[in-house]
Motif scaffolding. Structure first.
Motif, mmCIF file in Angstrom:
data_model
loop_
_atom_site.group_PDB
_atom_site.id
_atom_site.type_symbol
_atom_site.label_atom_id
_atom_site.label_comp_id
_atom_site.label_asym_id
_atom_site.label_seq_id
_atom_site.Cartn_x
_atom_site.Cartn_y
_atom_site.Cartn_z
ATOM 1 N N PRO A 1 0.826 -1.213 0.000
ATOM 2 C CA PRO A 1 0.000 0.000 0.000
ATOM 3 C C PRO A 1 0.863 1.268 0.000
ATOM 4 O O PRO A 1 2.071 1.195 0.208
ATOM 5 N N ARG A 2 0.214 2.419 -0.232
ATOM 6 C CA ARG A 2 0.939 3.669 -0.425
ATOM 7 C C ARG A 2 1.912 4.025 0.694
ATOM 8 O O ARG A 2 3.006 4.501 0.431
ATOM 9 N N ASP A 3 1.490 3.791 1.930
ATOM 10 C CA ASP A 3 2.350 4.233 3.041
ATOM 11 C C ASP A 3 3.268 3.114 3.549
ATOM 12 O O ASP A 3 3.882 3.219 4.583
ATOM 13 N N HIS A 4 3.370 2.022 2.766
ATOM 14 C CA HIS A 4 4.141 0.868 3.236
ATOM 15 C C HIS A 4 5.645 1.124 3.081
ATOM 16 O O HIS A 4 6.087 1.580 2.030
ATOM 17 N N PRO A 5 6.442 0.800 4.118
ATOM 18 C CA PRO A 5 7.891 1.045 4.012
ATOM 19 C C PRO A 5 8.553 0.248 2.881
ATOM 20 O O PRO A 5 9.594 0.650 2.370
ATOM 21 N N ALA A 6 7.894 -0.867 2.461
ATOM 22 C CA ALA A 6 8.493 -1.681 1.390
ATOM 23 C C ALA A 6 8.595 -0.919 0.073
ATOM 24 O O ALA A 6 9.333 -1.306 -0.816
ATOM 25 N N ARG A 7 7.857 0.209 -0.062
ATOM 26 C CA ARG A 7 7.973 1.003 -1.289
ATOM 27 C C ARG A 7 9.392 1.537 -1.444
ATOM 28 O O ARG A 7 9.850 1.786 -2.556
ATOM 29 N N ASP A 8 10.097 1.714 -0.314
ATOM 30 C CA ASP A 8 11.461 2.232 -0.393
ATOM 31 C C ASP A 8 12.457 1.168 -0.841
ATOM 32 O O ASP A 8 13.606 1.478 -1.150
ATOM 33 N N MET A 9 12.015 -0.132 -0.860
ATOM 34 C CA MET A 9 12.953 -1.182 -1.266
ATOM 35 C C MET A 9 13.387 -0.979 -2.709
ATOM 36 O O MET A 9 14.438 -1.412 -3.124
ATOM 37 N N GLN A 10 12.537 -0.363 -3.505
ATOM 38 C CA GLN A 10 12.859 -0.161 -4.912
ATOM 39 C C GLN A 10 12.689 1.319 -5.239
ATOM 40 O O GLN A 10 11.610 1.857 -5.120
ATOM 41 N N ASP A 11 13.799 1.973 -5.602
ATOM 42 C CA ASP A 11 13.710 3.404 -5.921
ATOM 43 C C ASP A 11 12.965 3.595 -7.224
ATOM 44 O O ASP A 11 13.413 3.152 -8.270
ATOM 45 N N THR A 12 11.805 4.267 -7.139
ATOM 46 C CA THR A 12 10.881 4.272 -8.273
ATOM 47 C C THR A 12 10.982 5.527 -9.124
ATOM 48 O O THR A 12 11.107 6.626 -8.594
ATOM 49 N N PHE A 13 10.920 5.358 -10.453
ATOM 50 C CA PHE A 13 10.756 6.489 -11.365
ATOM 51 C C PHE A 13 9.266 6.708 -11.531
ATOM 52 O O PHE A 13 8.566 5.845 -12.078
ATOM 53 N N TYR A 14 8.757 7.873 -11.070
ATOM 54 C CA TYR A 14 7.320 8.171 -11.215
ATOM 55 C C TYR A 14 7.052 8.933 -12.496
ATOM 56 O O TYR A 14 7.773 9.867 -12.832
ATOM 57 N N ILE A 15 5.999 8.543 -13.235
ATOM 58 C CA ILE A 15 5.551 9.292 -14.418
ATOM 59 C C ILE A 15 4.512 10.311 -13.943
ATOM 60 O O ILE A 15 4.531 11.468 -14.333
ATOM 61 N N SER A 16 3.608 9.869 -13.074
ATOM 62 C CA SER A 16 2.669 10.773 -12.420
ATOM 63 C C SER A 16 2.320 10.115 -11.086
ATOM 64 O O SER A 16 2.908 9.092 -10.740
ATOM 65 N N ASP A 17 1.353 10.647 -10.374
ATOM 66 C CA ASP A 17 0.975 10.091 -9.070
ATOM 67 C C ASP A 17 0.642 8.607 -9.143
ATOM 68 O O ASP A 17 0.998 7.830 -8.267
ATOM 69 N N ASP A 18 -0.081 8.217 -10.227
ATOM 70 C CA ASP A 18 -0.582 6.847 -10.319
ATOM 71 C C ASP A 18 0.162 5.972 -11.306
ATOM 72 O O ASP A 18 -0.164 4.808 -11.469
ATOM 73 N N ILE A 19 1.126 6.568 -12.026
ATOM 74 C CA ILE A 19 1.806 5.808 -13.086
ATOM 75 C C ILE A 19 3.308 5.806 -12.840
ATOM 76 O O ILE A 19 3.903 6.838 -12.522
ATOM 77 N N VAL A 20 3.914 4.608 -12.967
ATOM 78 C CA VAL A 20 5.353 4.467 -12.716
ATOM 79 C C VAL A 20 6.002 3.703 -13.872
ATOM 80 O O VAL A 20 5.323 3.100 -14.682
#
Ligand code: FA5
Length: 331
Positions: free
Chosen positions: A140-159
């Motif tokens: 989910p959005r606030d999950h710390p696991a999101r930091d496991m992979q440094d993400t390139f964001y295209i917009s808020d909902d698209i990566v």
């Protein structure tokens, strides 16, 4: 007139000369045409005879011109054929062969092995919805696991997809179990050093059916690694964590790099991490409408550059993408 015409015809060298003579005699203001026109000025009793004579000469001139024309055309063709003749004894130009990029070679080899084990091949988009890349994989959005992979964001909902795991969701949404497929492709992370590049390749794998266990996972992956690297390759499963698998593991293989000067273990403690794996988290099944009481499954995601590094004894991942022809020619 016939005589003069024949003299002139003799001096003709090409089709242009011929056309000039044709105009001179048979053109609108040509000699023969004017002669025919002036017939009206001749006394009527002389007309038929004179007219006949003129027409005879006209016909004679036409025939001679036609003959000469076909002769000239023939000569021209002969000249053209001679000037365009090929010297087949000349040696040919050398066109160098290209080779497959080492990453593509390894990708095909991995794919072949899994096809032989009964896996099909699927694809998914590289520009991905946040939902498939994270949300439905239990991140989910606030999950710390999101930091496991440094993400390139295209917009808020698209990566740009950070792994091939979203293909798991896309396929399970479409199909009922059993499923057994791999999904090769490019993934993107804001990451760079001698074992990480911002774009790299992964091969995802998913197998779901009734009664799938962790020993199926180990069996399939070991069979794969033995075919890829030979029976003697050291393989190690380490406990790990991924939000979409439970339990999770990371798979390392013994890393020995050899070159002309001999062999040595890798800088990274003699082991190289090549994939993440685990039993599909029941939460993920709930997202795609599979009943976790009825079905279980395993999944894995392997890094193709890392496998190619081991296979070809390459110690810097960046070499794959520098496009140095001296490097690429070796494969
Ligand atoms: C994942 O990407 C998970 N999706 C794998 C997975 C799939 C786990 C299914 C469980 C079930 P991880 O971030 O560890 O996991 O990456 C997997 C592999 O990709 C790594 O083992 C490594 O071989 C390779 N890898 C990761 N980051 C890079 C990078 N920047 N450059 C090259 N290879 C990389």
């Amino acid at each position: 007139l016939k005589q003069t015409f024949l003299e002139e015809l003799k001096s003709v060298r090409n089709l242009a000369d011929l056309s000039n003579i044709k105009v001179k005699y048979l053109g609108k203001k040509g000699i023969i045409t004017s002669d025919l026109k002036s017939l009206s000025k001749v006394p009527p009793e002389e007309r038929p005879l004179l007219g006949k004579r003129i027409n005879e000469i006209k016909q004679f001139i036409e025939t001679e011109l036609d003959l000469q024309e076909s002769r000239l055309k023939h000569e021209e063709l002969k000249r053209q054929l001679l000037s365009e003749s090929l010297d087949i004894t000349l040696s040919g130009k050398f066109i160098p062969f290209g080779t497959l990029h080492p990453i593509n070679k390894v990708l095909s080899e991995v794919t072949e092995i899994f096809i032989k084990m009964g896996f099909s091949v699927e694809e998914g988009p590289e520009v991905e919805l946040d939902y498939y890349n994270f949300e439905a994989l239990n991140i989910p959005r606030d999950h710390p696991a999101r930091d496991m992979q440094d993400t390139f964001y295209i917009s808020d909902d698209i990566v740009l997809r950070t792994h091939t795991s979203p293909v798991q969701i896309r396929v399970m949404e479409k199909r009922k179990p059993p499923v057994r497929f791999i999904a090769p492709g490019k993934v993107y992370r804001c990451d760079a050093d001698i074992t990480h590049t911002p774009m790299f390749h992964q091969v995802e794998g998913l197998m779901v059916d009734k009664g799938i266990t962790f020993s199926n996972l180990k069996g399939v992956l070991e069979a794969f690694l033995h075919q890829m690297f030979g029976e003697n390759i050291p393989v190690r499963f380490r406990p790990s964590f991924f939000p979409f698998t439970e339990p999770s593991a990371e798979v390392d293989i013994g890393c020995i790099l050899c070159n002309g000067a001999g062999c040595r273990v890798c800088k990274t403690s003699g082991w190289l991490e090549i994939m993440g794996a685990g039993m599909v988290n029941p939460r993920v099944f709930e997202y795609v409408g599979y009943d976790p009481e009825e079905y279980s499954g395993f999944a894995f995601g392997m890094g193709i550059e890392r496998i190619a590094m081991l296979k070809y004894s390459i110690d810097d991942i960046r070499l794959f993408f520098e496009n140095d022809i001296r490097f690429l020619k070796q494969f």
